[in-house]
Design a protein around this motif. Sequence first.
Motif, mmCIF file in Angstrom:
data_model
loop_
_atom_site.group_PDB
_atom_site.id
_atom_site.type_symbol
_atom_site.label_atom_id
_atom_site.label_comp_id
_atom_site.label_asym_id
_atom_site.label_seq_id
_atom_site.Cartn_x
_atom_site.Cartn_y
_atom_site.Cartn_z
ATOM 1 N N GLU A 19 0.883 -1.588 -0.202
ATOM 2 C CA GLU A 19 -0.238 0.029 -0.195
ATOM 3 C C GLU A 19 0.819 1.530 0.443
ATOM 4 O O GLU A 19 2.537 1.330 0.839
ATOM 5 N N LEU A 20 0.390 2.760 -0.385
ATOM 6 C CA LEU A 20 0.919 3.797 -0.680
ATOM 7 C C LEU A 20 -0.013 4.642 0.145
ATOM 8 O O LEU A 20 -0.855 4.347 0.018
ATOM 9 N N THR A 21 1.180 5.735 0.963
ATOM 10 C CA THR A 21 0.058 6.927 1.104
ATOM 11 C C THR A 21 -0.030 7.681 0.067
ATOM 12 O O THR A 21 0.771 7.616 -1.576
ATOM 13 N N CYS A 22 -1.422 8.910 -0.256
ATOM 14 C CA CYS A 22 -1.457 9.313 -1.678
ATOM 15 C C CYS A 22 -0.501 10.569 -1.416
ATOM 16 O O CYS A 22 -1.377 11.634 -0.607
ATOM 17 N N GLN A 62 -4.249 9.293 2.779
ATOM 18 C CA GLN A 62 -4.894 8.330 3.290
ATOM 19 C C GLN A 62 -4.264 7.109 2.423
ATOM 20 O O GLN A 62 -3.301 7.468 1.518
ATOM 21 N N TRP A 63 -4.129 5.742 3.165
ATOM 22 C CA TRP A 63 -3.665 4.797 2.529
ATOM 23 C C TRP A 63 -4.233 3.808 1.661
ATOM 24 O O TRP A 63 -6.007 4.489 1.025
ATOM 25 N N THR A 64 -3.741 3.327 0.146
ATOM 26 C CA THR A 64 -4.613 2.808 -0.959
ATOM 27 C C THR A 64 -3.745 1.439 -1.080
ATOM 28 O O THR A 64 -2.422 1.461 -0.830
ATOM 29 N N ARG A 65 -4.024 0.024 -1.669
ATOM 30 C CA ARG A 65 -3.767 -0.118 -2.690
ATOM 31 C C ARG A 65 -2.393 0.179 -3.432
ATOM 32 O O ARG A 65 -2.454 1.401 -4.477
ATOM 33 N N ALA A 66 -1.187 -0.424 -4.097
ATOM 34 C CA ALA A 66 0.044 0.268 -4.729
ATOM 35 C C ALA A 66 0.135 -1.122 -5.858
ATOM 36 O O ALA A 66 -1.126 -2.007 -5.524
#
Length: 83
Positions: A19-22, A62-66
């Motif tokens: 996951e990455l932060t935006c 916020q975190w989201t899938r990378a």
Amino acid sequence: MLNRRALAMLRAVGAGRAELTCSCEPDLRVDGLPCCDQATAHDLARAGLIRPARGPVVAVGQWTRAELTDDGRLALGGTLAAA
């Protein structure tokens, strides 16, 4: 030339484990744990090898899938061996 750590990070992203932060300097976590080398994560994002997955809009920070970009897949030689 990417080092082994960067390639392992790309494989984890390709395997759907990251996951990455935006943000403009996204942080990375793998299997829910913060990556030990955020500088390399930033380098991979700046190089256009990884990015936040396309989908629902996520707020900055916020975190989201990378996901891998096409260039990220090319950097792995088109293979997604387990990380």
